[in-house]
Scaffold this active site. Structure first.
Site, short mmCIF file in Angstrom:
data_model
loop_
_atom_site.label_atom_id
_atom_site.label_comp_id
_atom_site.label_asym_id
_atom_site.label_seq_id
_atom_site.Cartn_x
_atom_site.Cartn_y
_atom_site.Cartn_z
N SER A 86 8.47 8.67 -0.31
CA SER A 86 8.20 9.10 -1.50
C SER A 86 8.64 8.27 -2.83
O SER A 86 9.84 7.42 -2.36
CB SER A 86 8.22 10.48 -2.09
OG SER A 86 9.54 10.91 -2.08
N LYS A 87 8.47 8.64 -3.99
CA LYS A 87 9.40 7.82 -5.10
C LYS A 87 10.74 7.93 -4.77
O LYS A 87 11.54 7.02 -5.42
CB LYS A 87 8.73 8.56 -6.42
CG LYS A 87 7.49 8.30 -6.90
CD LYS A 87 7.50 6.93 -7.82
CE LYS A 87 6.05 6.38 -8.06
NZ LYS A 87 5.04 7.27 -8.60
N ARG A 88 11.23 9.03 -4.38
CA ARG A 88 12.59 9.21 -4.24
C ARG A 88 13.36 7.95 -3.45
O ARG A 88 14.43 7.57 -3.67
CB ARG A 88 12.77 10.50 -3.53
CG ARG A 88 13.39 11.62 -4.02
CD ARG A 88 13.91 12.73 -3.46
NE ARG A 88 12.67 13.16 -2.42
CZ ARG A 88 12.70 13.64 -1.34
NH1 ARG A 88 13.83 13.73 -0.83
NH2 ARG A 88 11.62 13.72 -0.69
N GLN A 89 12.60 7.39 -2.57
CA GLN A 89 13.24 6.14 -2.04
C GLN A 89 12.67 5.03 -2.61
O GLN A 89 13.04 3.81 -2.03
CB GLN A 89 12.43 6.13 -0.48
CG GLN A 89 12.94 7.02 0.54
CD GLN A 89 12.37 8.37 0.58
OE1 GLN A 89 11.18 8.44 -0.05
NE2 GLN A 89 12.92 9.35 1.62
N GLY A 90 12.67 4.92 -3.97
CA GLY A 90 12.18 3.86 -4.71
C GLY A 90 10.86 3.52 -4.89
O GLY A 90 9.88 4.29 -4.24
#
Ligand code: GLU
Length: 475
Positions: A245-249
């Site tokens: 998800s966005k958490r990984q960039g």
């Protein structure tokens, strides 16, 4: 396979195409091409609030950039309302769907009571008993209503080509909503109509769609449609093994494109996320992927997105690309960073690209690595010119020696002749001669050797940079 294979890529244009979607598109492409079938692109834009044209464009332009061609489409669900309406009416007429006028307050209260009783929340079926006449009456009077599917509520099992037999008890779902009104069908319904209408034989999509499948099968049965075969792909996981998800960039394809990863590397990388070709081979062209691809080698468990592997593959393809082509591909990246490329001759540009070809992982690194070639004035800390504990005086003297060597070279002005002449002069003290020179030419702590840089800059520019460095040291 008897009938010819038809797969589809059916993204919702509610955001940029991301690597997870693209993997789905790729697997559909590979499967279709492996079986000499067709890939259909379908834009699922029924959600009017969230769908945007720019995301459709982003998706199509990225597929094109990657060379993932499609055979039919793009179809747009927003342009197919009539087709859905006909199927909705069929279900309504046959009593397989019905209008529901329950208000959201009513539904919320119903849910609350079910939860209190420890039951799974589902629609209680209040409006099932409304006659068609009563429903028509309410609609005429402008009472807002939705269309629900009359769920026969039974066990559904299907053979997933990746996961084997999957069973669901659909009685747990209640009668679900399939349209907000007769003009606005919802995803689960439009997919069923389209997959049938477009003669899709294999639905290959992310495993987050598994819970939708039994509902879709129920509707296929109600409409008298044959079910396609299903293959649900494993989740993509970040390196921390949580859902990507966005958490990984930023995982948008556009980001990787802007950073200058070659399309071949992205496709190669994604193909191996969840599909195991067996053996040691890691580098596959699209053609090879088509030849080798099969759904029975798709794994059930999540596939970890290993960014280092993508870098490695991209570096590999960059090294494999013929220099002339690589230079062409690199131009937009240099241009974007403000390099005045019109003023450079193509031979020179090629030599610059060649100098970095071995170490590049993405073309977007080039402006940062090679920017010094294009600057008229380099900016760096004067102290960087000093090798170890050299004084300014010594550094300037070293540069004087280096410039004498360069001035003395008549022909050819090549990395080899420069290296030979400079090393002869340097003797034992290589660092003392080459470090200040390299920094004077590049302004950088790390760069290719001074011979290579000077040979590209040309004698005049090299000497000019040396003089500038000497000026910094002595002023
Ligand atoms: N439009 C759906 C999505 O973007 C995919 C639908 C499907 O593959 O059935 O998630």
């Amino acid at each position: 396979m008897k009938t010819s294979v038809r797969t589809r890529f059916a993204p919702s244009p509610t955001g940029p195409l991301h690597m997870g979607n693209l993997r789905t598109a790729l697997f559909n492409y590979l499967f279709a091409h492996h079986h000499k079938g067709k890939l259909i692109v379908r834009v699922e834009d029924t959600d009017k609030e969230r769908s945007e044209k720019r995301w459709e464009e982003d998706m199509l332009s990225n597929l094109t950039w990657l060379g993932l061609t499609w055979d039919e489409g793009p179809y747009r669900q927003s342009e197919r309302t009539k087709i859905y309406k006909a199927s909705l009416e069929k279900l309504l007429n046959e009593g397989k769907a019905y209008w529901c006028f329950c208000s959201s307050e009513q539904l919320a209260q119903e849910r609350e009571e079910q939860e209190k009783r420890g039951e799974a929340p589902r629609y209680a079926g209040t409006c099932r008993s409304l006659s068609k006449k009563e429903a028509q009456e309410k609609l005429k009077n402008g009472v807002p209503g939705v269309i629900r599917f009359l769920n026969p509520g039974r066990k559904i099992s299907f053979e997933d080509l990746v996961r084997g037999t999957i069973e669901f008890d659909t009685s747990l779902s209640g009668d679900f909503v399939i349209a907000k009104d007769s003009e606005n069908p919802l995803y689960n319904f439009t997919v069923v109509v389209d997959d049938h209408d477009m003669k899709i034989t294999h639905v290959i999509r992310g495993e987050d769609h598994i819970p939708n499948t039994p509902r879709q099968i129920l509707m296929q049965e109600a409409l008298g449609f044959e079910s396609p075969q299903y293959a649900h792909l494993p989740l993509l996981l970040g390196e921390d093994r949580t859902k990507l998800s966005k958490r990984q960039g930023d995982m948008s394809v556009t980001r990787f494109r802007q950073e200058g990863y070659l399309p071949e590397s992205i496709l190669n990388f994604l193909a191996l996320l969840g599909w195991n070709p067996g053996g040691e081979q890691e580098v596959f062209s699209l053609k090879e992927l088509v030849e080798k691809f099969s759904l029975d080698r798709v794994q059930k468990g999540g596939a970890v997105f290993d960014a280092k592997r993508l870098e490695w593959l991209s570096g590999h393809y960059i090294r494999e690309t013929p220099l002339e082509e690589l230079t062409k591909l690199a131009l937009p990246y240099l241009e974007k960073s403000g390099v005045p490329i019109e003023s450079l001759d193509s031979k020179k540009l090629q030599s610059i690209v060649q100098l970095f070809q071995e170490r590049l992982k993405a073309l977007g690194e080039l402006p940062e690595l090679a920017g010094f070639f294009f600057k008229t004035e380099l900016e760096y800390e004067t102290d960087l010119l000093k090798w170890k504990d050299m004084s300014s005086q010594k550094a300037s003297e070293s540069l004087e020696r280096a410039s004498n060597v360069l001035n003395g070279i008549v022909e050819p002005w090549s990395p080899e002749s420069l290296e030979k002449a400079l090393l002869e002069t340097a003797g034992e003290d290589k660092g003392g001669l080459l470090w200040p020179l390299r920094v004077a030419l590049s302004g950088r702590k790390a760069s290719p050797p001074p011979f290579d840089i000077a040979s590209i800059l040309g004698k005049n520019e090299a000497i000019r940079r040396i003089r500038h460095a000497q000026h910094l040291l002595t002023s």
